[in-house]
Design a protein around this motif. Sequence first.
Motif, PDB file in Angstrom:
ATOM      1  N   ASN A  26       0.827  -1.208   0.000  1.00 60.80           N
ATOM      2  CA  ASN A  26       0.000   0.000   0.000  1.00 60.80           C
ATOM      3  C   ASN A  26       0.858   1.252   0.000  1.00 60.80           C
ATOM      4  OD1 ASN A  26      -2.451  -1.304  -0.090  1.00 60.80           O
ATOM      5  ND2 ASN A  26      -2.682  -1.378   2.129  1.00 60.80           N
ATOM      6  N   ILE A  27       1.935   1.250   0.805  1.00 59.55           N
ATOM      7  CA  ILE A  27       2.834   2.407   0.823  1.00 59.55           C
ATOM      8  C   ILE A  27       3.492   2.576  -0.538  1.00 59.55           C
ATOM      9  CG2 ILE A  27       5.003   3.274   1.796  1.00 59.55           C
ATOM     10  CD1 ILE A  27       4.077   1.988   4.465  1.00 59.55           C
ATOM     11  N   ASP A  28       3.985   1.465  -1.117  1.00 59.90           N
ATOM     12  CA  ASP A  28       4.600   1.540  -2.436  1.00 59.90           C
ATOM     13  C   ASP A  28       3.599   2.044  -3.469  1.00 59.90           C
ATOM     14  OD1 ASP A  28       6.971   0.656  -1.395  1.00 59.90           O
ATOM     15  OD2 ASP A  28       6.705  -1.423  -2.047  1.00 59.90           O
ATOM     16  N   LYS A  29       2.345   1.572  -3.369  1.00 59.55           N
ATOM     17  CA  LYS A  29       1.315   2.004  -4.309  1.00 59.55           C
ATOM     18  C   LYS A  29       1.030   3.495  -4.133  1.00 59.55           C
ATOM     19  CE  LYS A  29      -3.400   1.026  -5.886  1.00 59.55           C
ATOM     20  NZ  LYS A  29      -3.571   2.377  -6.336  1.00 59.55           N
ATOM     21  N   GLN A  30       0.956   3.970  -2.863  1.00 60.79           N
ATOM     22  CA  GLN A  30       0.733   5.398  -2.620  1.00 60.79           C
ATOM     23  C   GLN A  30       1.847   6.224  -3.244  1.00 60.79           C
ATOM     24  OE1 GLN A  30       0.466   5.495   1.638  1.00 60.79           O
ATOM     25  NE2 GLN A  30      -1.748   5.315   1.653  1.00 60.79           N
ATOM     26  N   ASN A  31       3.089   5.808  -3.060  1.00 58.22           N
ATOM     27  CA  ASN A  31       4.207   6.545  -3.644  1.00 58.22           C
ATOM     28  C   ASN A  31       4.152   6.503  -5.161  1.00 58.22           C
ATOM     29  OD1 ASN A  31       5.259   7.355  -1.195  1.00 58.22           O
ATOM     30  ND2 ASN A  31       6.566   5.568  -0.991  1.00 58.22           N
ATOM     31  N   ALA A  32       3.733   5.362  -5.729  1.00 63.83           N
ATOM     32  CA  ALA A  32       3.645   5.235  -7.185  1.00 63.83           C
ATOM     33  C   ALA A  32       2.530   6.128  -7.739  1.00 63.83           C
ATOM     34  CB  ALA A  32       3.398   3.783  -7.573  1.00 63.83           C
ATOM     35  N   ASP A  33       1.502   6.401  -6.925  1.00 64.87           N
ATOM     36  CA  ASP A  33       0.379   7.224  -7.364  1.00 64.87           C
ATOM     37  C   ASP A  33       0.670   8.721  -7.326  1.00 64.87           C
ATOM     38  OD1 ASP A  33      -1.162   4.996  -7.840  1.00 64.87           O
ATOM     39  OD2 ASP A  33      -2.270   5.117  -5.948  1.00 64.87           O
ATOM     40  N   LEU A  34       1.774   9.122  -6.688  1.00 62.40           N
ATOM     41  CA  LEU A  34       2.103  10.538  -6.605  1.00 62.40           C
ATOM     42  C   LEU A  34       2.469  11.094  -7.974  1.00 62.40           C
ATOM     43  CD1 LEU A  34       4.354  10.573  -3.409  1.00 62.40           C
ATOM     44  CD2 LEU A  34       1.984  11.329  -3.592  1.00 62.40           C
ATOM     45  N   VAL A  35       2.045  12.305  -8.247  1.00 66.45           N
ATOM     46  CA  VAL A  35       2.413  12.978  -9.493  1.00 66.45           C
ATOM     47  C   VAL A  35       3.901  13.322  -9.468  1.00 66.45           C
ATOM     48  CG1 VAL A  35       2.019  15.014 -10.928  1.00 66.45           C
ATOM     49  CG2 VAL A  35       0.081  13.897  -9.806  1.00 66.45           C
ATOM     50  N   PHE A  36       4.363  13.851  -8.324  1.00 66.75           N
ATOM     51  CA  PHE A  36       5.769  14.190  -8.121  1.00 66.75           C
ATOM     52  C   PHE A  36       6.250  13.462  -6.874  1.00 66.75           C
ATOM     53  CE2 PHE A  36       3.792  18.032 -10.022  1.00 66.75           C
ATOM     54  CZ  PHE A  36       4.497  18.041 -11.218  1.00 66.75           C
ATOM     55  N   PRO A  37       7.549  13.214  -6.756  1.00 69.04           N
ATOM     56  CA  PRO A  37       8.048  12.591  -5.520  1.00 69.04           C
ATOM     57  C   PRO A  37       7.671  13.442  -4.305  1.00 69.04           C
ATOM     58  CG  PRO A  37       9.780  12.714  -7.178  1.00 69.04           C
ATOM     59  CD  PRO A  37       8.619  13.495  -7.718  1.00 69.04           C
ATOM     60  N   ARG A  38       7.531  12.797  -3.161  1.00 64.30           N
ATOM     61  CA  ARG A  38       7.141  13.495  -1.936  1.00 64.30           C
ATOM     62  C   ARG A  38       8.186  14.525  -1.512  1.00 64.30           C
ATOM     63  NH1 ARG A  38       6.191  10.134   3.459  1.00 64.30           N
ATOM     64  NH2 ARG A  38       8.430   9.971   3.286  1.00 64.30           N
ATOM     65  N   GLY A  39       9.436  14.278  -1.779  1.00 68.57           N
ATOM     66  CA  GLY A  39      10.487  15.227  -1.436  1.00 68.57           C
ATOM     67  C   GLY A  39      11.028  15.022  -0.048  1.00 68.57           C
ATOM     68  N   GLU A  40      11.697  16.050   0.448  1.00 74.27           N
ATOM     69  CA  GLU A  40      12.349  16.003   1.760  1.00 74.27           C
ATOM     70  C   GLU A  40      11.464  16.653   2.819  1.00 74.27           C
ATOM     71  OE1 GLU A  40      15.334  14.508   2.380  1.00 74.27           O
ATOM     72  OE2 GLU A  40      15.255  13.864   0.271  1.00 74.27           O
ATOM     73  N   LYS A  41      11.553  16.124   4.024  1.00 80.49           N
ATOM     74  CA  LYS A  41      10.798  16.683   5.146  1.00 80.49           C
ATOM     75  C   LYS A  41      11.284  18.104   5.416  1.00 80.49           C
ATOM     76  CE  LYS A  41       9.465  15.660   9.871  1.00 80.49           C
ATOM     77  NZ  LYS A  41       9.592  14.700  10.972  1.00 80.49           N
ATOM     78  N   ILE A  42      10.328  19.019   5.593  1.00 82.05           N
ATOM     79  CA  ILE A  42      10.658  20.403   5.926  1.00 82.05           C
ATOM     80  C   ILE A  42      10.927  20.459   7.423  1.00 82.05           C
ATOM     81  CG2 ILE A  42       9.809  22.774   6.010  1.00 82.05           C
ATOM     82  CD1 ILE A  42       8.051  22.096   3.563  1.00 82.05           C
ATOM     83  N   THR A  43      12.096  20.964   7.789  1.00 79.12           N
ATOM     84  CA  THR A  43      12.486  20.968   9.201  1.00 79.12           C
ATOM     85  C   THR A  43      12.555  22.371   9.798  1.00 79.12           C
ATOM     86  OG1 THR A  43      14.821  20.936   8.562  1.00 79.12           O
ATOM     87  CG2 THR A  43      13.767  18.799   8.980  1.00 79.12           C
ATOM     88  N   ASN A  44      12.189  23.400   9.025  1.00 78.06           N
ATOM     89  CA  ASN A  44      12.217  24.749   9.595  1.00 78.06           C
ATOM     90  C   ASN A  44      10.957  24.995  10.430  1.00 78.06           C
ATOM     91  OD1 ASN A  44      10.116  25.817   7.888  1.00 78.06           O
ATOM     92  ND2 ASN A  44      11.609  25.911   6.231  1.00 78.06           N
ATOM     93  N   ALA A  45      10.901  26.130  11.087  1.00 76.31           N
ATOM     94  CA  ALA A  45       9.802  26.454  12.002  1.00 76.31           C
ATOM     95  C   ALA A  45       8.613  27.125  11.317  1.00 76.31           C
ATOM     96  CB  ALA A  45      10.330  27.365  13.112  1.00 76.31           C
ATOM     97  N   ASN A  46       8.567  27.122   9.984  1.00 73.32           N
ATOM     98  CA  ASN A  46       7.481  27.793   9.263  1.00 73.32           C
ATOM     99  C   ASN A  46       6.258  26.912   9.033  1.00 73.32           C
ATOM    100  OD1 ASN A  46       8.932  30.208   9.071  1.00 73.32           O
ATOM    101  ND2 ASN A  46      10.077  29.407   7.331  1.00 73.32           N
ATOM    102  N   PHE A  47       6.324  25.669   9.513  1.00 70.52           N
ATOM    103  CA  PHE A  47       5.217  24.730   9.347  1.00 70.52           C
ATOM    104  C   PHE A  47       4.943  24.019  10.664  1.00 70.52           C
ATOM    105  CE2 PHE A  47       6.975  25.464   5.226  1.00 70.52           C
ATOM    106  CZ  PHE A  47       5.873  25.496   4.383  1.00 70.52           C
TER     107      PHE A  47
END
Length: 158
Positions: A26-47
């Motif tokens: 299911n996780i692999d399928k979710q990643n395959a369904d993404l239009v773009f890669p998920r990218g890197e986790k945002i670690t700044n304090a703006n979120f």
Amino acid sequence: MKKNIYYILTLLTLTVVACKNDSKLNIDKQNADLVFPRGEKITNANFVGTTYLQPLIDADSLNSNSVGSVTFEAGARSKWHTHPAGQILLAIDGVGYYQEKGKPKQILRKGDAIKCPADIPHWHGASADTAFVQVAITGREKGETVWLEEVSDEEYHQ
């Protein structure tokens, strides 16, 4: 009796293994369904919450817009902020929120597009129970994003 216990333990083991493998699929399928890669986790304090950024296009001397795919896990959101040259948001998956200061919160779904006016405080993120993926097109010719205060839980849940 021992055969029954052995049989039950074998079935339980197979069920757990199958569920683990199914979960990975299911996780692999979710990643395959993404239009773009998920990218890197945002670690700044703006979120607030877990958010990921996949840069797609950097602003340069030929085009002053940057483009990125942002994935918000359920409940995640940006702080209030402004863009001196404005921003466009394209909802590509899930359910999200967008709100300008002094206006009601809007619900965003796949296919929605929002134009964030220049210098207007706003925030955006996922709904409380569903992840949200957006493509953000941000003008850079007049300066960088100006980050403001956090969106309170009261504001978020209104």
